[in-house]
Design a protein around this motif. Structure first.
Motif, PDB file in Angstrom:
ATOM      1  N   SER A 130       0.866  -1.173  -0.157  1.00  0.00           N
ATOM      2  CA  SER A 130      -0.189  -0.027   0.098  1.00  0.00           C
ATOM      3  C   SER A 130       0.941   1.298   0.009  1.00  0.00           C
ATOM      4  O   SER A 130       1.944   1.498   0.769  1.00  0.00           O
ATOM      5  CB  SER A 130      -0.618   0.037   1.379  1.00  0.00           C
ATOM      6  OG  SER A 130      -1.939   0.690   1.191  1.00  0.00           O
ATOM      7  N   VAL A 131       0.623   2.292  -0.927  1.00  0.00           N
ATOM      8  CA  VAL A 131       1.347   3.029  -1.242  1.00  0.00           C
ATOM      9  C   VAL A 131       0.966   4.449  -0.464  1.00  0.00           C
ATOM     10  O   VAL A 131      -0.573   4.913  -0.655  1.00  0.00           O
ATOM     11  CB  VAL A 131       1.520   3.806  -2.690  1.00  0.00           C
ATOM     12  CG1 VAL A 131       2.216   4.923  -2.949  1.00  0.00           C
ATOM     13  CG2 VAL A 131       2.207   2.605  -3.530  1.00  0.00           C
ATOM     14  N   HIS A 132       1.824   5.051   0.396  1.00  0.00           N
ATOM     15  CA  HIS A 132       1.353   6.248   1.276  1.00  0.00           C
ATOM     16  C   HIS A 132       2.358   7.423   1.326  1.00  0.00           C
ATOM     17  O   HIS A 132       2.431   8.082   2.170  1.00  0.00           O
ATOM     18  CB  HIS A 132       0.836   5.887   2.788  1.00  0.00           C
ATOM     19  CG  HIS A 132      -0.327   4.747   2.748  1.00  0.00           C
ATOM     20  ND1 HIS A 132      -1.571   5.333   2.363  1.00  0.00           N
ATOM     21  CD2 HIS A 132      -0.215   3.620   2.642  1.00  0.00           C
ATOM     22  CE1 HIS A 132      -2.270   4.310   2.570  1.00  0.00           C
ATOM     23  NE2 HIS A 132      -1.615   3.083   2.802  1.00  0.00           N
ATOM     24  N   ASN A 142      -3.328   1.946  -4.091  1.00  0.00           N
ATOM     25  CA  ASN A 142      -2.650   3.264  -4.307  1.00  0.00           C
ATOM     26  C   ASN A 142      -3.831   4.551  -3.888  1.00  0.00           C
ATOM     27  O   ASN A 142      -4.820   4.271  -4.505  1.00  0.00           O
ATOM     28  CB  ASN A 142      -1.913   3.671  -5.533  1.00  0.00           C
ATOM     29  CG  ASN A 142      -1.113   4.882  -5.584  1.00  0.00           C
ATOM     30  OD1 ASN A 142      -1.398   5.644  -4.221  1.00  0.00           O
ATOM     31  ND2 ASN A 142      -0.639   5.376  -6.628  1.00  0.00           N
ATOM     32  N   THR A 143      -3.483   4.766  -2.683  1.00  0.00           N
ATOM     33  CA  THR A 143      -4.463   5.838  -2.242  1.00  0.00           C
ATOM     34  C   THR A 143      -3.749   7.252  -2.144  1.00  0.00           C
ATOM     35  O   THR A 143      -4.271   8.399  -1.630  1.00  0.00           O
ATOM     36  CB  THR A 143      -5.290   5.500  -0.839  1.00  0.00           C
ATOM     37  OG1 THR A 143      -4.221   5.349   0.112  1.00  0.00           O
ATOM     38  CG2 THR A 143      -6.051   4.309  -0.935  1.00  0.00           C
ATOM     39  N   PHE A 167      -1.551  -4.689  -5.261  1.00  0.00           N
ATOM     40  CA  PHE A 167      -1.047  -3.278  -5.010  1.00  0.00           C
ATOM     41  C   PHE A 167      -2.200  -2.112  -5.014  1.00  0.00           C
ATOM     42  O   PHE A 167      -3.157  -2.152  -5.438  1.00  0.00           O
ATOM     43  CB  PHE A 167      -0.590  -2.789  -6.660  1.00  0.00           C
ATOM     44  CG  PHE A 167       0.177  -1.400  -6.951  1.00  0.00           C
ATOM     45  CD1 PHE A 167       1.127  -0.911  -6.093  1.00  0.00           C
ATOM     46  CD2 PHE A 167      -0.646  -0.620  -7.557  1.00  0.00           C
ATOM     47  CE1 PHE A 167       1.693   0.275  -6.116  1.00  0.00           C
ATOM     48  CE2 PHE A 167      -0.287   0.730  -7.485  1.00  0.00           C
ATOM     49  CZ  PHE A 167       1.044   1.157  -7.063  1.00  0.00           C
ATOM     50  N   LEU A 213      -7.155   1.175  -6.170  1.00  0.00           N
ATOM     51  CA  LEU A 213      -6.791   2.486  -6.698  1.00  0.00           C
ATOM     52  C   LEU A 213      -8.069   3.453  -6.061  1.00  0.00           C
ATOM     53  O   LEU A 213      -9.243   3.532  -6.791  1.00  0.00           O
ATOM     54  CB  LEU A 213      -6.446   3.023  -8.131  1.00  0.00           C
ATOM     55  CG  LEU A 213      -5.631   1.925  -8.902  1.00  0.00           C
ATOM     56  CD1 LEU A 213      -5.585   2.575 -10.311  1.00  0.00           C
ATOM     57  CD2 LEU A 213      -4.316   1.911  -8.245  1.00  0.00           C
ATOM     58  N   THR A 219       9.145  10.201  -5.972  1.00  0.00           N
ATOM     59  CA  THR A 219       8.335   9.120  -6.175  1.00  0.00           C
ATOM     60  C   THR A 219       7.606   8.957  -7.204  1.00  0.00           C
ATOM     61  O   THR A 219       7.101   8.090  -7.532  1.00  0.00           O
ATOM     62  CB  THR A 219       7.143   9.283  -4.693  1.00  0.00           C
ATOM     63  OG1 THR A 219       6.535  10.620  -4.947  1.00  0.00           O
ATOM     64  CG2 THR A 219       7.902   9.569  -3.396  1.00  0.00           C
ATOM     65  N   ILE A 247       2.073   8.179  -8.841  1.00  0.00           N
ATOM     66  CA  ILE A 247       3.233   7.348  -8.253  1.00  0.00           C
ATOM     67  C   ILE A 247       3.364   6.082  -8.931  1.00  0.00           C
ATOM     68  O   ILE A 247       4.311   5.535  -9.002  1.00  0.00           O
ATOM     69  CB  ILE A 247       3.174   7.298  -6.883  1.00  0.00           C
ATOM     70  CG1 ILE A 247       3.192   8.759  -5.992  1.00  0.00           C
ATOM     71  CG2 ILE A 247       4.052   6.154  -6.012  1.00  0.00           C
ATOM     72  CD1 ILE A 247       2.744   8.719  -4.690  1.00  0.00           C
ATOM     73  N   HIS A 248       2.241   5.576  -9.939  1.00  0.00           N
ATOM     74  CA  HIS A 248       2.332   4.477 -10.533  1.00  0.00           C
ATOM     75  C   HIS A 248       2.283   4.781 -11.935  1.00  0.00           C
ATOM     76  O   HIS A 248       1.642   5.942 -12.327  1.00  0.00           O
ATOM     77  CB  HIS A 248       1.285   3.554 -10.198  1.00  0.00           C
ATOM     78  CG  HIS A 248      -0.155   3.963 -10.674  1.00  0.00           C
ATOM     79  ND1 HIS A 248      -0.968   4.176  -9.305  1.00  0.00           N
ATOM     80  CD2 HIS A 248      -0.813   4.129 -11.561  1.00  0.00           C
ATOM     81  CE1 HIS A 248      -2.137   4.585  -9.824  1.00  0.00           C
ATOM     82  NE2 HIS A 248      -2.150   4.345 -11.363  1.00  0.00           N
TER      83      HIS A 248
END
Ligand SMILES: NC(=O)C1=CN([C@@H]2O[C@H](COP(=O)(O)OP(=O)(O)OC[C@H]3O[C@@H](n4cnc5c(N)ncnc54)[C@H](O)[C@@H]3O)[C@@H](O)[C@H]2O)C=CC1
Ligand SMILES: O=C(O)C(=O)CO
Length: 324
Positions: free
Chosen positions: A205-207, A234-235, A232, A260, A214, A240-241
């Motif tokens: 998880s992306v934070h 992403n919030t 994966f 997402l 990034t 970032i992706h």
């Protein structure tokens, strides 16, 4: 004193501004202002309260260097040229903390929705496809006891880790600029290298915030270093992706699923292949969208405006260097 507001914000914030005798101009059209329009309106105002993600770039800031404050109705400030604002001595305010729980809830619900293909199965019912139940079809995965990897263990990352630990007993790995001692003590979180995070996470998880460092990090090469069974999430920010690489990684089974709340670009086109994939859940950037949280954000944003107009230090300032 006058503030220009780029989108309607909750009443709690407007009321504070009125109580402080600040005159409010609200942009009510359902489209973003162009930079030229924003400059035009801000010329006759001393404060800008920016809700949504208007670009606050150098052109705008130089044209509106008279502003005493730019107050964001968000914690993220990737839409602002902060060095330019600092050079021009314009304080930038944001709304940290009050939205951490709601945004972590969104990451958590995306994770659970992807693991059980919930959005896809709901769409099948709408299409009249709830037919004969096959015990081997449409199987999701259990999250119990799995490993959660957090990239960027700040305020929201911590809340996501806390939820996953409490509900699913997940083991927590994280990669962050520094140690998060509270997470290590309270959640048993283990700080690892970026490579170890990729290789060891069942859910990643992306934070982090979106920065030049990034941006575009999650690309084809990075997805290949993750488990083929990984989800994966992403919030944070869509930038970032790398979205075509994410689509390809899902289509080729390089990773198992994705959730997402943020996409690149926003809004996402209705024919984006991600929207028809079984193991994908997409939400339209609603991370902080609860009544309580948005009111709290409006309150913090209004307090930043009031302080800025009074020549006081903003309660939440992104560029404290303006006071040095
Ligand atoms: N989907 C939504 O509606 C929302 C999205 N967000 C996004 O979430 C982001 C995070 O918010 P918070 O948790 O409040 O911020 P925070 O500043 O508390 O946490 C960010 C963490 O990422 C770490 N980090 C930054 N760059 C890094 C890098 N290159 N490598 C490793 N670690 C790095 C920082 O050290 C920090 O611990 C915001 O910047 C915003 O973009 C925030 C609120 C709502
Ligand atoms: O606060 C933010 O950064 C958001 O994305 C919306 O709440």
């Amino acid at each position: 004193m006058k503030v220009f507001i780029t989108r309607r914000i909750p009443e709690a914030g407007l009321q504070l501004l009125r109580e402080a005798s600040i005159e409010i101009t609200e942009w009510t059209e359902k489209r973003d202002l162009t930079t030229a329009e924003l400059i035009g309106y801000c010329k006759s105002h001393q404060a800008l309260l920016s809700a949504g993600h208007n670009r606050i770039g150098v052109e705008f800031l130089e044209a509106c260097a008279h502003l005493r404050v730019v107050s964001l109705h968000s914690v993220g400030y990737d839409n602002v040229d902060v060095p330019a604002a600092t050079r021009l001595r314009i304080p930038i305010g944001n709304t940290p903390g009050v939205l951490s729980g709601a945004t972590a809830d969104t990451a958590f619900l995306l994770m659970a929705a992807v693991a059980r293909k919930a959005i896809y199965m709901h769409k099948k019912i709408l299409q009249g496809a709830w037919g004969f139940s096959d015990p081997t079809a449409d199987l999701g995965i259990d999250l119990n006891g799995k490993t959660l990897g957090i990239w960027g263990l700040g305020k929201i990352g911590y809340e996501m880790a806390r939820r996953c630990r409490a509900v699913y007993g997940m083991r927590i790995l994280y990669h962050n600029r520094g140690h998060n001692e509270e997470a290590e003590r309270a959640l048993g979180a283990v700080r690892v290298s970026f490579d170890e995070l990729l290789a060891g996470s069942d859910v990643l998880s992306v934070h982090t915030s979106l920065t030049p460092e990034t941006a575009g990090t999650f690309n084809a090469g990075v997805f290949r270093r993750m488990k083929p069974t990984a989800i994966f999430i992403n919030t944070a920010r869509g930038g970032i992706h790398h979205e075509p690489d994410l689509i390809a990684a899902l289509q080729q089974g390089v990773i198992w699923g994705a959730g997402l709340d943020v996409t690149n670009p926003e809004p996402m086109a209705a024919d984006n292949p991600l929207l028809s994939m079984e193991n994908v859940a997409v939400l339209p950037h609603i991370g902080s969208a609860t009544q309580e949280t948005r009111s709290a954000m409006a309150t913090l944003a209004a307090r930043n405006v009031i302080a800025g107009l009074r020549g006081e230090r903003l309660p939440n300032v992104v560029n404290p260097e303006v006071y040095m």
